[in-house]
Design an enzyme around this catalytic site. Structure first.
Site, PDB file in Angstrom:
ATOM      1  N   GLU A 173      12.789  22.619  63.658  1.00  0.00           N
ATOM      2  CA  GLU A 173      13.598  22.956  64.832  1.00  0.00           C
ATOM      3  C   GLU A 173      15.090  23.175  64.555  1.00  0.00           C
ATOM      4  O   GLU A 173      15.949  22.655  65.264  1.00  0.00           O
ATOM      5  CB  GLU A 173      13.424  21.880  65.915  1.00  0.00           C
ATOM      6  CG  GLU A 173      11.970  21.674  66.310  1.00  0.00           C
ATOM      7  CD  GLU A 173      11.773  20.571  67.355  1.00  0.00           C
ATOM      8  OE1 GLU A 173      12.743  19.892  67.698  1.00  0.00           O
ATOM      9  OE2 GLU A 173      10.637  20.402  67.812  1.00  0.00           O
ATOM     10  N   GLU A 285       1.262  22.604  66.386  1.00  0.00           N
ATOM     11  CA  GLU A 285       1.296  21.508  67.369  1.00  0.00           C
ATOM     12  C   GLU A 285       0.717  21.971  68.705  1.00  0.00           C
ATOM     13  O   GLU A 285       1.281  21.722  69.776  1.00  0.00           O
ATOM     14  CB  GLU A 285       2.746  21.010  67.563  1.00  0.00           C
ATOM     15  CG  GLU A 285       3.413  20.609  66.261  1.00  0.00           C
ATOM     16  CD  GLU A 285       4.810  20.012  66.426  1.00  0.00           C
ATOM     17  OE1 GLU A 285       5.239  19.748  67.562  1.00  0.00           O
ATOM     18  OE2 GLU A 285       5.473  19.840  65.388  1.00  0.00           O
TER      19      GLU A 285
HETATM   20  C1  XIL Z   1       6.530  13.982  69.493  1.00  0.00           C
HETATM   21  C2  XIL Z   1       5.457  12.893  69.485  1.00  0.00           C
HETATM   22  O1  XIL Z   1       4.239  13.456  69.898  1.00  0.00           O
HETATM   23  C3  XIL Z   1       5.867  11.752  70.393  1.00  0.00           C
HETATM   24  O2  XIL Z   1       4.953  10.664  70.260  1.00  0.00           O
HETATM   25  C4  XIL Z   1       7.282  11.271  70.056  1.00  0.00           C
HETATM   26  O3  XIL Z   1       7.689  10.303  70.997  1.00  0.00           O
HETATM   27  C5  XIL Z   1       8.256  12.419  70.068  1.00  0.00           C
HETATM   28  O4  XIL Z   1       7.795  13.442  69.183  1.00  0.00           O
HETATM   29  N1  XIL Z   1       7.954  18.713  68.173  1.00  0.00           N
HETATM   30  C6  XIL Z   1       7.635  18.030  67.021  1.00  0.00           C
HETATM   31  C7  XIL Z   1       6.889  16.745  67.115  1.00  0.00           C
HETATM   32  O5  XIL Z   1       7.869  18.535  65.916  1.00  0.00           O
HETATM   33  O6  XIL Z   1       7.229  15.848  66.096  1.00  0.00           O
HETATM   34  C8  XIL Z   1       7.076  16.090  68.463  1.00  0.00           C
HETATM   35  O7  XIL Z   1       6.204  14.960  68.529  1.00  0.00           O
HETATM   36  C9  XIL Z   1       6.790  17.077  69.581  1.00  0.00           C
HETATM   37  C10 XIL Z   1       7.738  18.249  69.526  1.00  0.00           C
END
Ligand code: XIL
Length: 382
Positions: A173, A285
């Site tokens: 990101e 994701e």
């Molecule tokens: C999220 C997790 O799912 C949560 O449990 C945590 O509290 C915050 O992070 N982008 C990403 C992930 O790259 O690491 C994130 O995961 C969601 C957004």
């Protein structure tokens, strides 16, 4: 007597029905199609897993993970704040990550590492000197200190799991999130990495990771890169890295979707355009947010997640719309099967999800497959 027999039969029937319902997780039935089988000629099917799952405590979750998926990502335990919470030398907490990797190896899965360098879930000390002063971009010694910390972190973590973690999210990101095509800032200015080191932090992160494990696939990972402004920035960034011979080896598209975004055309044109970079794409994701709040926002910024979670209210006919959106997305993924190597869901069941109010996954909180599961299986058939 007749009434008594009827009552006994009804009771026995209830018991049989209840135990059948308990057994009927998607993982149990040998003949039912599974996600990883349905897509075995297309791409790997991954899932982000949590500590209760990789330690075996969540036995129903484990049954689904091992039956449906052939790749895993660690939802949280490898992020800097968790694996390397303190500044003193050797202050790493490898226990959970070791368990995660042991789980993946035991089940012969493709193991992903997530994530080395990110502005979130990173302790404050990383960006401060010993007195708590923020490191400063104009101070050469400060920049050197931050690069040194990043180097030590990457070398230690990637080095420890060399050859076992096959693919790393090296930088997460880093792109400017603005949707304006006129905003010419390439990178996210609110990130301390960007403020202190500029684009160098990306260059160095990939170089350090490659040094630590030359065989690992190194990914740049981000969200909303389907949209025009961010897509253009992604392409500019990757082309710049390639021109500098930086070992970026795959594009990770998080794909935190909602019921209508990304649409088929947007996703299709994104995958086509990104493939011109000559790198494989991973969907890293995937989830489809069904909450009302989630329809207004396309951001996967974790600091804004409360809005996207929508206070618990689902949109009308969310399960049907969810199934339709999943079917649409997987049809596009199959069309691009030559470029896509991995599609990873961000969680096993709705109850595990970071957007649990949006019920965004293929399995409900009782580990049962939803209509969206059938839609994804069906989308695999030509
Ligand atoms: C999220 C997790 O799912 C949560 O449990 C945590 O509290 C915050 O992070 N982008 C990403 C992930 O790259 O690491 C994130 O995961 C969601 C957004």
């Amino acid at each position: 007597m007749k009434n008594f027999i009827t009552a006994i039969l009804a009771w026995a029937g209830m018991i049989v029905a209840a135990s059948l319902a308990n057994c009927a997780t998607a993982g149990d039935s040998a003949s039912a199609p599974t996600l990883k089988d349905a897509y075995k000629n297309d791409f790997l099917i991954g899932v982000a897993i949590n500590q209760r799952q990789f330690t075996g405590e969540d036995t129903n979750g484990v049954a689904l993970i091992t039956s449906q998926f052939n790749a895993i990502s660690p939802e949280n335990v490898m992020k800097w704040a968790l694996i390397h919470p303190n500044p003193v030398t050797n202050a790493y907490d490898f226990g959970p990550a070791d368990d995660y990797i042991a789980f993946g190896e035991q089940h012969h899965m493709f193991i992903v590492g997530h994530t080395l360098v990110w502005h979130n879930q990173t302790p404050r000390w990383v960006f401060q000197d010993e007195n708590g002063r923020l490191l400063n971009a104009t101070n050469a010694a400060d920049r050197e200190l931050l690069l040194q910390r990043m180097h030590d972190h990457i070398q230690t973590v990637v080095g420890r799991y060399k050859g076992r973690i096959k693919c790393w999210d090296v930088v997460n990101e880093a792109l400017n999130d603005s949707s304006s095509l006129n905003d010419t800032n390439l990178l996210r200015r609110s990130s301390p990495w960007v403020r202190i080191l500029g684009v160098d932090f990306i260059v160095k992160a990939f170089q350090y990771a490659h040094e630590a494990d030359p065989d690992a696939i190194l990914r740049y990972n981000d969200y909303s890169i389907e949209n025009p402004a961010k897509r253009e920035r992604l392409i500019t960034l990757i082309k710049y890295l390639q021109s500098q011979h930086v070992p970026v080896m795959a594009i990770g598209s998080q794909t935190h979707a909602n019921l209508s975004w990304p649409g088929v055309e947007l996703e299709d044109s994104f995958l086509t355009e990104v493939s011109s970079l000559g790198l494989p794409t991973h969907i890293t994701e995937l989830d489809v947010n069904g909450s009302q709040g989630g329809q207004r926002s396309q951001s996967a910024d974790i600091t804004q997640n409360a809005q996207a979670n929508g206070g618990g209210s689902q949109v009308d006919s969310a399960p049907e719309k969810l199934a339709q959106q999943y079917a649409n997305l997987f049809k596009v993924f199959v069309k691009h099967r030559d470029e896509i190597k991995l599609v990873t869901f961000w969680g096993v069941t709705d109850a595990d999800s970071w957007r649990r109010n949006g019920k965004p996954l293929l399995f409900d909180g009782n580990w049962q497959p939803k209509p969206a599961f059938d839609a994804v299986i069906k989308a695999a058939q030509p």
